[in-house]
Design an enzyme around this catalytic site. Structure first.
Site, short mmCIF file in Angstrom:
data_model
loop_
_atom_site.label_atom_id
_atom_site.label_comp_id
_atom_site.label_asym_id
_atom_site.label_seq_id
_atom_site.Cartn_x
_atom_site.Cartn_y
_atom_site.Cartn_z
N CYS A 46 0.83 -1.21 0.00
CA CYS A 46 0.00 0.00 0.00
C CYS A 46 0.87 1.27 0.00
O CYS A 46 1.48 1.57 -1.01
CB CYS A 46 -0.99 -0.06 1.15
SG CYS A 46 -2.43 0.95 0.82
N HIS A 91 -3.36 -5.06 1.46
CA HIS A 91 -2.74 -5.37 2.76
C HIS A 91 -2.77 -6.87 3.07
O HIS A 91 -3.65 -7.32 3.80
CB HIS A 91 -3.51 -4.65 3.87
CG HIS A 91 -3.30 -3.18 3.91
ND1 HIS A 91 -2.39 -2.58 4.75
CD2 HIS A 91 -3.90 -2.18 3.23
CE1 HIS A 91 -2.43 -1.27 4.57
NE2 HIS A 91 -3.34 -1.00 3.66
N GLU A 150 -1.11 -8.47 5.13
CA GLU A 150 -0.89 -8.71 6.57
C GLU A 150 -2.19 -8.62 7.37
O GLU A 150 -2.23 -8.98 8.53
CB GLU A 150 0.17 -7.73 7.11
CG GLU A 150 -0.29 -6.31 7.37
CD GLU A 150 -0.52 -5.46 6.11
OE1 GLU A 150 -0.38 -6.00 4.98
OE2 GLU A 150 -0.85 -4.28 6.26
N1 GLN Z 1 -3.52 6.39 0.72
C1 GLN Z 1 -2.29 6.12 1.40
C2 GLN Z 1 -1.12 6.85 0.75
O1 GLN Z 1 -1.18 7.23 -0.37
C3 GLN Z 1 -1.99 4.64 1.45
C4 GLN Z 1 -3.06 3.92 2.23
C5 GLN Z 1 -2.58 2.67 2.89
O2 GLN Z 1 -1.39 2.43 3.04
N2 GLN Z 1 -3.53 1.88 3.35
O3 GLN Z 1 -0.12 7.02 1.38
#
Ligand code: GLN
Length: 188
Positions: free
Chosen positions: A79, A170, A172
């Site tokens: 992410c 994610h 995890e």
């Molecule tokens: N929207 C976040 C970003 O751009 C990432 C979101 C997440 O890690 N769940 O940093």
């Protein structure tokens, strides 16, 4: 046993630590550049990439993490970690520049801030991966040296390049450890 670091600035750190333990490796929370020396691999967790970048810069971690990758050590970004690893971020922010691809932050739009998807992943065979997306990014374009591992429509949501692995979701936050095993067995 392999030791896997988790950048412990912010975000889903403990969940990664648990998953590292569950696949039989040793987790280590990373806060300072000196923590990197004893690691076989590193995870950049989800969270908020803007905050993570700010703190990484504050603690002088950007260059040491780049050097870690240049040494051939494996990095897994989930992410916000995907955002930080991509060479370009569409909104123009600075990144670590380790994956030859362009990331779009919050790429699934407001109506889809959080969702789960049964994601087909060729390297895992027939059973799809239940992927949890939270304000997730995606890769809008990737160089030919990047291997796409999963996408939703045209949006790339998992990819790898040499020693760099990224997922927009994610792993995890599930009990399915296939991504962690893939990282550990194929890349670290
Ligand atoms: N929207 C976040 C970003 O751009 C990432 C979101 C997440 O890690 N769940 O940093």
């Amino acid at each position: 046993m392999k030791t896997i670091g988790v950048l412990a600035i912010q975000g889903a750190v403990d969940e990664h630590v648990r998953m590292i333990e569950s696949v039989g490796a040793i987790p280590k929370k990373v806060k300072h550049a000196s923590d990197l020396t004893e690691l076989d691999g590193l995870i950049l967790p989800g969270g908020e990439s803007t905050t993570m970048r700010k703190i990484m810069k504050h603690y002088d971690l950007m260059e040491p993490v780049r050097a870690f990758a240049k040494d051939g050590k494996a990095i897994f970004g989930t992410c916000a970690g995907l955002v930080l690893l991509s060479k370009e971020i569409e909104s123009g922010e600075e990144s670590l520049g380790l994956l030859d691809a362009t990331a779009v932050r919050n790429g699934f739009g407001r109506q889809k801030e959080s969702f789960e998807a049964q994601l087909p992943v060729e390297v895992f065979g027939a059973t799809p991966f239940e992927a949890v997306f939270i304000r997730a990014p995606y890769l809008i374009s990737a160089n030919e040296n990047v291997t796409v591992l999963a996408s939703i429509d045209e949006k790339i949501v998992a990819a790898k390049q040499d020693n760099i692995l990224v997922t927009a979701f994610h792993p995890e936050l599930t009990n399915d450890d296939r991504w962690m095993r893939y990282f550990l067995e194929k890349m670290v």
